[in-house]
Design a protein around this motif. Structure first.
Motif, PDB file in Angstrom:
ATOM      1  N   GLU A 133       0.741  -1.388   0.031  1.00  0.00           N
ATOM      2  CA  GLU A 133       0.241  -0.129  -0.004  1.00  0.00           C
ATOM      3  C   GLU A 133       1.272   1.355  -0.365  1.00  0.00           C
ATOM      4  OE1 GLU A 133      -3.752  -1.812   2.490  1.00  0.00           O
ATOM      5  OE2 GLU A 133      -2.002  -1.401   3.661  1.00  0.00           O
ATOM      6  N   GLY A 134       2.653   1.108  -0.202  1.00  0.00           N
ATOM      7  CA  GLY A 134       2.680   2.041   0.000  1.00  0.00           C
ATOM      8  C   GLY A 134       3.386   3.117   1.350  1.00  0.00           C
ATOM      9  N   ARG A 135       2.466   2.356   2.305  1.00  0.00           N
ATOM     10  CA  ARG A 135       2.585   2.832   3.774  1.00  0.00           C
ATOM     11  C   ARG A 135       4.508   2.419   4.015  1.00  0.00           C
ATOM     12  NH1 ARG A 135      -2.701   1.113   5.456  1.00  0.00           N
ATOM     13  NH2 ARG A 135      -2.732   1.633   7.453  1.00  0.00           N
ATOM     14  N   ARG A 136       5.388   2.708   3.817  1.00  0.00           N
ATOM     15  CA  ARG A 136       6.293   1.882   4.053  1.00  0.00           C
ATOM     16  C   ARG A 136       7.012   1.958   6.009  1.00  0.00           C
ATOM     17  NH1 ARG A 136       9.001   1.284  -0.200  1.00  0.00           N
ATOM     18  NH2 ARG A 136      11.278   1.393   0.981  1.00  0.00           N
ATOM     19  N   SER A 137       6.962   3.174   6.393  1.00  0.00           N
ATOM     20  CA  SER A 137       6.494   3.448   7.290  1.00  0.00           C
ATOM     21  C   SER A 137       5.768   2.647   8.676  1.00  0.00           C
ATOM     22  CB  SER A 137       7.064   5.113   7.862  1.00  0.00           C
ATOM     23  OG  SER A 137       5.781   4.754   7.533  1.00  0.00           O
ATOM     24  N   GLU A 138       4.214   2.392   8.151  1.00  0.00           N
ATOM     25  CA  GLU A 138       4.048   1.513   9.372  1.00  0.00           C
ATOM     26  C   GLU A 138       4.192  -0.135   8.902  1.00  0.00           C
ATOM     27  OE1 GLU A 138      -0.855   2.786   9.407  1.00  0.00           O
ATOM     28  OE2 GLU A 138       1.007   3.874   7.188  1.00  0.00           O
ATOM     29  N   ALA A 139       4.956  -0.237   7.824  1.00  0.00           N
ATOM     30  CA  ALA A 139       4.845  -1.350   7.970  1.00  0.00           C
ATOM     31  C   ALA A 139       6.337  -2.002   8.449  1.00  0.00           C
ATOM     32  CB  ALA A 139       5.400  -2.342   5.945  1.00  0.00           C
ATOM     33  N   ARG A 140       7.742  -0.970   8.397  1.00  0.00           N
ATOM     34  CA  ARG A 140       8.711  -1.257   9.209  1.00  0.00           C
ATOM     35  C   ARG A 140       8.312  -1.046  11.136  1.00  0.00           C
ATOM     36  NH1 ARG A 140      14.677   0.216   9.503  1.00  0.00           N
ATOM     37  NH2 ARG A 140      15.033  -0.070  11.212  1.00  0.00           N
ATOM     38  N   ALA A 141       7.724  -0.302  11.048  1.00  0.00           N
ATOM     39  CA  ALA A 141       6.928  -0.529  12.068  1.00  0.00           C
ATOM     40  C   ALA A 141       6.599  -1.604  13.516  1.00  0.00           C
ATOM     41  CB  ALA A 141       5.630   0.570  13.079  1.00  0.00           C
ATOM     42  N   VAL A 142       6.047  -2.824  12.050  1.00  0.00           N
ATOM     43  CA  VAL A 142       5.523  -3.811  12.416  1.00  0.00           C
ATOM     44  C   VAL A 142       6.752  -4.635  13.145  1.00  0.00           C
ATOM     45  CG1 VAL A 142       4.276  -6.115  11.786  1.00  0.00           C
ATOM     46  CG2 VAL A 142       3.396  -4.026  11.574  1.00  0.00           C
ATOM     47  N   PHE A 143       7.723  -4.427  11.999  1.00  0.00           N
ATOM     48  CA  PHE A 143       9.395  -5.322  12.206  1.00  0.00           C
ATOM     49  C   PHE A 143       9.593  -4.703  13.587  1.00  0.00           C
ATOM     50  CE2 PHE A 143       8.709  -6.200   7.469  1.00  0.00           C
ATOM     51  CZ  PHE A 143       9.208  -7.725   7.877  1.00  0.00           C
ATOM     52  N   ASP A 144       9.663  -3.582  13.701  1.00  0.00           N
ATOM     53  CA  ASP A 144      10.681  -2.668  14.935  1.00  0.00           C
ATOM     54  C   ASP A 144       9.755  -3.775  15.895  1.00  0.00           C
ATOM     55  OD1 ASP A 144      12.215  -1.844  13.120  1.00  0.00           O
ATOM     56  OD2 ASP A 144      11.237   0.137  13.487  1.00  0.00           O
ATOM     57  N   ALA A 145       8.218  -3.814  16.220  1.00  0.00           N
ATOM     58  CA  ALA A 145       7.194  -4.204  17.265  1.00  0.00           C
ATOM     59  C   ALA A 145       7.654  -5.662  17.596  1.00  0.00           C
ATOM     60  CB  ALA A 145       5.760  -4.010  17.130  1.00  0.00           C
ATOM     61  N   GLY A 146       8.209  -6.560  16.409  1.00  0.00           N
ATOM     62  CA  GLY A 146       9.261  -7.299  16.744  1.00  0.00           C
ATOM     63  C   GLY A 146       7.589  -9.351  16.705  1.00  0.00           C
ATOM     64  N   PHE A 147       7.610  -9.620  15.916  1.00  0.00           N
ATOM     65  CA  PHE A 147       6.999 -10.458  15.217  1.00  0.00           C
ATOM     66  C   PHE A 147       7.885 -12.313  15.047  1.00  0.00           C
ATOM     67  CE2 PHE A 147       7.203  -8.407  11.534  1.00  0.00           C
ATOM     68  CZ  PHE A 147       7.976  -9.394  10.734  1.00  0.00           C
TER      69      PHE A 147
END
Length: 649
Positions: free
Chosen positions: A601-615
């Motif tokens: 969707e082009g929401r790169r910062s939000e996608a990066r936040a998912v990685f930063d939050a951890g899963f």
């Protein structure tokens, strides 16, 4: 002190992650991509090896189901165990988990001879998903870890060749439709676990057979086998012959911690060579495995020292636990081959495991020929080749057919169903009608009446049967939607894809349970090169689900979102995402899926936040690279260690 060999039930308590439910979707495809080989790699191979590499590879996991319902939260759990013990060895077996030998403890030295995993943590390494690391495992079926890795086997006490007691494990392997048995015994006063194995083909047709026994050992060992060359297989889809012990740059590939990347080394043993492999520590002591000659293959698997291999090691156990490598033995040169077993024939052999100690300077020295000769001489001294052959003949000529005396554990009812259908006589491995359960009931009805019962109240179809005799029965049964669904699965398994599609399309007419048929048609579209139509059908199948079916909604919805992303239908994928069960969206696999959606969707910062939050993606496959690929699309920063599972450069 145990003066004679005993067999007893026990309970082993380990931190364990529950296996959870099986995936409700039919397993129309295979999961394993880690063992693929480029066709060009076969040019310089021995003719029999090249032929067996292309003999009957799996194209589907039917009739088994994918086991991906586990997580990564572990709690102390009591596991049923069987202990075989004499005054020299104590062997702990887990009949409810594929018959895994969890521990092989040598009493006089206090040594644990195998890598004993301190936890039970399933990971997606088996052909059908759930598998766990450690001990000695029995792999049957097709290239990879068996579908029975985390399944219960039948187990019982049986008279041993020396008149004592031994443990028999047996089951009906469903991928190849074959019964097999594993007999474990400790001769009185012996340092060696004896394992008699038999695979029978009760059918009139030939069947492809696969067997590899995998033994986890501490990775600080040196692995010695009687070979000067090996076939190297990595995750670049290659298979090439290399010298042993050293690589072109001088790295000793017999020391697992000297290699960088994960790798398989299949040793090239001479036809007349005694079959054995050993893993020895700095003192020259450790585990040796030997067998009768039929089990010709020997292999070393290592994880290497690169970040991805180390991450996998930590993934499979608890923090701070030591790493492991594997020494393996199989029916062919490599695990990438299958061998032909004619109708009415069987394969049987004997494996032996125990301690071996030799001169440390020789075993760990630079003279490979001396290291090999020293181990072989010591092995012949403590366990002569002729003694192994004699033990095999004694077992095969009587105890192998002995009937079980004391039941220890129960496996599935599939063997009982096949014995009823085929009227097979299988001495020593009974599959009584008392083991038939709910999963077999519809098929028992088909067998007895020629009619498969219609859909019941459940919207999840029961497990299928796809072998030729069952397909024949389905073809002559009344053509209702459930019969058409199962007939399509059997046709798909047989490679008759066009007929399978026609059966599923007929089944759609007039049935209230539409999603299984739509799902199958969507997979057929994907395999046939129609990804857009496949995505549409997956969405239609998702729409057809009744309320409250969270397990089906999660599995089907995950595939539907991925399919829409693959064809660039991001908005539709997002709409499906919002309809997924809330509990599913909180899981690591779905958090990663959301990151992929956000990136699309082009929401790169939000996608990066998912990685930063951890899963954590609990069912991440061996060799999977998608975490790194999505990360690379987000940033030029190095892939964080927690997401680095890469197994190649």
């Amino acid at each position: 002190m145990v003066d004679m060999t005993t067999v007893r039930r026990a309970v082993l308590t380990l931190p364990a992650a529950p296996l959870g439910p099986d995936n409700p979707l039919p397993a129309l495809r295979t999961l394993d991509t880690a063992h693929a080989v480029d066709a060009r790699a076969t040019a310089d191979m021995p003719r029999d090896m090249a032929r067996q590499l292309h003999y009957a590879p799996l194209r589907t996991l039917l009739p088994t189901r994918v086991r991906d319902g586990y997580g990564r939260d572990r709690t102390p759990t009591a596991l049923d165990a069987v202990v075989i013990e004499n005054d020299r060895l104590r062997v702990t077996v887990l009949p409810g988990l594929g018959g895994r030998v969890h521990s092989l403890h040598h009493k006089p030295t206090g040594r644990e001879l195998v890598h004993r995993n301190p936890v039970f943590q399933p990971a997606a390494f088996a052909l059908n998903g759930a598998w766990f690391a450690g001990g000695i495992e029995w792999n049957i079926g097709a290239t990879g870890h068996t579908t029975l890795s985390c399944a219960p086997l039948h187990a019982a006490v049986v008279p041993a060749p020396d008149g004592g007691e031994m443990v028999r494990l047996w089951e009906w392997e469903r991928l190849r439709d074959l019964p097999f048995q594993v007999d474990l015994w400790l001769p009185e006063g012996s340092d060696f676990l004896h394992v008699g194995i038999r695979i029978r083909n009760p059918h009139e047709r030939p069947v492809p057979v696969y067997w590899w026994t995998n033994t986890a050992v501490p990775e600080d060992r040196r692995v010695i086998a009687p070979a000067d060359s090996a076939w190297h297989h990595g995750h670049e889809r290659g298979l090439r012959r290399v010298p042993v012990p050293r690589t072109e740059d001088g790295t000793d590939r017999t020391l697992p911690l000297r290699s960088t990347l994960p790798a398989d080394y299949f040793y090239e043993l001479a036809d007349t060579q005694r079959r054995w492999i050993a893993a020895l520590d700095d003192s020259g002591a450790g585990l040796v495995q030997t067998s009768t000659d039929l089990l010709r293959g020997r292999k070393l698997f290592l994880w290497g020292t690169a970040a991805g291999g180390r991450r996998w090691q930590r993934w499979l156990t608890e923090p701070g636990a030591p790493g492991y490598a594997e020494i393996q033995a199989g029916l062919a040169r490599t695990q990438l081959e299958h061998v032909r077993l004619e109708g009415g024939e069987e394969l049987s052999w004997l494996e032996v495991y125990g301690p071996l100690a030799t001169e440390a300077a020789e075993a760990r020295g630079d003279d490979w020929a001396a290291a090999r000769a020293g181990v072989e001489a010591r092995l012949e001294e403590i366990l002569p080749r002729a003694a192994v052959e004699a033990a095999y003949r004694t077992w095969r000529d009587g105890p192998a057919d002995a009937e079980p005396v004391t039941p220890l554990a129960a496996g599935s009812g599939w063997g009982a169903l096949e014995v009823l259908r085929g009227a097979y006589v299988l001495p020593g491995t009974p599959f009584p009608a008392s083991t038939l359960g709910e999963e077999q009931k519809p098929w028992l009805e088909l067998l007895r009446t020629g009619v498969l019962p219609p859909w019941g109240e459940s919207v999840v179809p029961g497990p299928p049967l796809v072998a030729d005799p069952w397909r024949d029965m389905l073809e002559t049964a009344p053509a209702d939607p459930r019969t058409e669904y199962h007939l399509g699965l059997a046709q798909w398994h047989a490679g008759d894809l066009a007929q399978a599609v026609r059966s599923w399309e007929r089944g759609l007419a007039g049935t209230p349970v539409r999603w299984p048929l739509l799902y199958c048609l969507a997979v057929a579209d994907q395999e046939g090169g129609h990804p857009v139509r496949a995505a549409e059908r997956l969405a239609e199948a998702f729409d057809a689900l009744p309320e409250g079916e969270e397990a089906v909604a999660a599995a089907l919805g995950r595939e539907a979102v991925v399919a829409h992303l693959a064809v660039g239908r991001v908005e539709e994928g997002r709409a499906l995402w919002h309809r997924l069960p809330e509990r599913a969206r909180e899981q690591g696999a779905f958090r990663f899926l959301e990151a992929r959606l956000l990136l699309a969707e082009g929401r790169r910062s939000e996608a990066r936040a998912v990685f930063d939050a951890g899963f954590e993606v609990a069912d991440l496959r061996e060799g999977a690279e998608e975490l790194g690929e999505v990360w690379s699309a987000l940033t030029d920063e190095p892939l964080p260690e927690r997401y680095d599972f890469r197994m190649r450069r």
